[in-house]
Design an enzyme around this catalytic site. Structure first.
Site, short mmCIF file in Angstrom:
data_model
loop_
_atom_site.label_atom_id
_atom_site.label_comp_id
_atom_site.label_asym_id
_atom_site.label_seq_id
_atom_site.Cartn_x
_atom_site.Cartn_y
_atom_site.Cartn_z
N HIS A 210 22.20 31.66 -15.31
CA HIS A 210 23.04 32.74 -15.83
C HIS A 210 22.19 33.76 -16.60
O HIS A 210 22.34 34.98 -16.40
CB HIS A 210 24.12 32.16 -16.75
CG HIS A 210 25.00 33.18 -17.40
ND1 HIS A 210 26.23 33.56 -16.91
CD2 HIS A 210 24.81 33.92 -18.53
CE1 HIS A 210 26.76 34.48 -17.70
NE2 HIS A 210 25.93 34.71 -18.70
N GLU A 211 21.29 33.27 -17.44
CA GLU A 211 20.44 34.19 -18.21
C GLU A 211 19.44 34.91 -17.31
O GLU A 211 19.15 36.09 -17.51
CB GLU A 211 19.72 33.42 -19.32
CG GLU A 211 20.64 32.73 -20.31
CD GLU A 211 21.66 33.67 -20.92
OE1 GLU A 211 21.36 34.87 -21.07
OE2 GLU A 211 22.77 33.20 -21.25
N HIS A 214 21.11 37.83 -15.76
CA HIS A 214 21.15 38.99 -16.65
C HIS A 214 19.83 39.76 -16.59
O HIS A 214 19.81 40.99 -16.60
CB HIS A 214 21.41 38.53 -18.09
CG HIS A 214 22.85 38.27 -18.40
ND1 HIS A 214 23.84 39.17 -18.10
CD2 HIS A 214 23.46 37.21 -18.99
CE1 HIS A 214 25.01 38.69 -18.49
NE2 HIS A 214 24.81 37.50 -19.04
N GLU A 295 29.18 39.72 -17.47
CA GLU A 295 29.28 38.26 -17.59
C GLU A 295 29.80 37.65 -16.30
O GLU A 295 29.28 36.65 -15.81
CB GLU A 295 30.17 37.88 -18.77
CG GLU A 295 29.56 38.13 -20.14
CD GLU A 295 28.25 37.39 -20.34
OE1 GLU A 295 28.13 36.22 -19.90
OE2 GLU A 295 27.33 37.98 -20.92
#
Length: 375
Positions: A210-211, A214, A295
């Protein structure tokens, strides 16, 4: 016989046959369960308007639509972010012009706004990551002590095609993580010690993926820009209310108290006050809208990296149960974390003033990607 995939009636995305919700737009698919009865699939593909076997009590079958591919969804996300950023910038420029008019010269107001933005943006761009890491007392990860973490970061770097970021650990029992950095080559990923203690390997991979999503989508840079614009808008509002109205207008009004000029000045003052009072709130709402969009996108991209939506879903559930609080948490950095450390919103809570979508909705969406129906 393998059951056909479901096409979402809202966005056209193909979903697993047992999915309860669309894995892209989150529209419910449970009502389409009868599509697998004899003859229903053919009717769905033909775009029929009646239910199975002509039974009016059965909801209409899904109509076949072209699949919305992941790159298309990514482009839509970028377009939405650009629109929101343009709105933020428009508010900022308007405040600069109104402040300049109140002080006697629009050009001076715009110049003041430009200088203010340059100072804030320069500081955030070149020192933002270091400042954020220091806020949260993060320390460089040790390859021996944090071997599982380092392995997960290396694996997700390969999966995402990104350079390996610098890895930090925050000394907190809370469960959370964030990414920062103006460019993938200078990115950092930070996780809490509590996250390392409570999550298993698959769950940790989901969080790191997930990071990394980003970082790959340049959300870390967008977050900096959005925060700078919101801060600049707030400061310009203060300058107008404290300086423009109560000083500049008092000076200017001495020579133009009569006729249309006086009425125009009064209208300008009222408009400026309303804008200055509402602009910070509007800017914050827009910033949160950008954050929520990204997100959802990072969750979907993380699944693309790991091929395991349930890993991230389980991690989000554990973070919610274990608490997402971190040292140094503040409203200035809350939007950067995988779950907002300042609040935990339920599924029925309005997203308008939230930096993140509902965790419940995110988990449900990830489970739908795995083909699990909600019971």
């Amino acid at each position: 016989m393998t059951q056909p995939e479901l096409s979402c009636p809202k966005c056209g995305t193909s979903n697993p046959s047992k999915a309860g919700y669309c894995n892209l737009c989150h529209a419910p698919l449970a009502a389409s369960a009868n599509i697998f009865e004899p003859g229903a699939q053919a009717q769905a593909l033909s775009g029929g308007n009646t239910g199975v076997s002509g039974d009016p009590s059965v909801k209409p079958a899904l109509r076949h639509r072209s699949m919305l591919l992941f790159p298309d969804a990514e482009r839509q996300n970028v377009r939405m972010s650009i629109i929101l950023f343009a709105a933020l910038f428009g508010i900022f420029v308007s405040l600069g012009a109104i402040t300049g008019e109140a002080l006697g010269n629009i050009g001076n107001g715009l110049a003041l706004a430009a200088v203010l933005f340059a100072i804030l943006a320069g500081t955030a761009y070149y020192s933002g990551s270091k400042i954020i890491l220091s806020f949260h007392s993060a320390e460089k990860a040790d390859h021996t002590k944090h071997q599982q973490l380092m392995n997960a970061v290396e694996e997700m770097s390969i999966a995402s095609g990104l350079p390996i970021p610098a890895v930090y650990v925050m000394p907190s029992t809370g469960l959370n993580a964030f990414a920062a950095g103006r460019h993938p080559r200078e990115a950092v990923v930070a996780v809490t010690q509590g996250l390392l203690d409570k999550l298993n390997r698959e769950e940790l991979q989901g969080v790191i993926a997930h990071e990394m999503a980003h970082i790959k989508s340049r959300d870390t840079l967008y977050n900096v820009c959005a925060a700078v614009l919101v801060g600049a808008i707030t400061m310009m509002s203060e300058i107008f209310l404290r300086g423009g109205v109560f000083r500049g207008k008092r000076v200017r009004s001495s020579g133009s108290r009569s006729g249309g000029g006086g009425r125009a000045n009064i209208v300008l003052i009222i408009f400026g006050i309303v804008l200055a009072l509402l602009a910070p709130l509007a800017a914050k709402i827009l910033q949160m809208s950008i954050s929520r969009q990204r997100e959802y996108h990072a969750d979907a991209a993380a699944v693309e990296f790991t091929r395991n939506p349930l890993g991230l879903a389980s991690a989000l559930s554990r973070i919610t149960e274990g608490g997402a609080h971190v040292p140094g948490e503040s409203r200035g950095t809350q939007h950067m974390f995988i779950i907002n450390p300042l609040s935990s919103l339920g599924g029925d809570t309005s997203d308008l003033m939230s930096t993140h979508p509902s965790t419940e909705h995110r988990i449900r969406r990830l489970r739908a990607m795995a083909g699990l129906m909600e019971g």
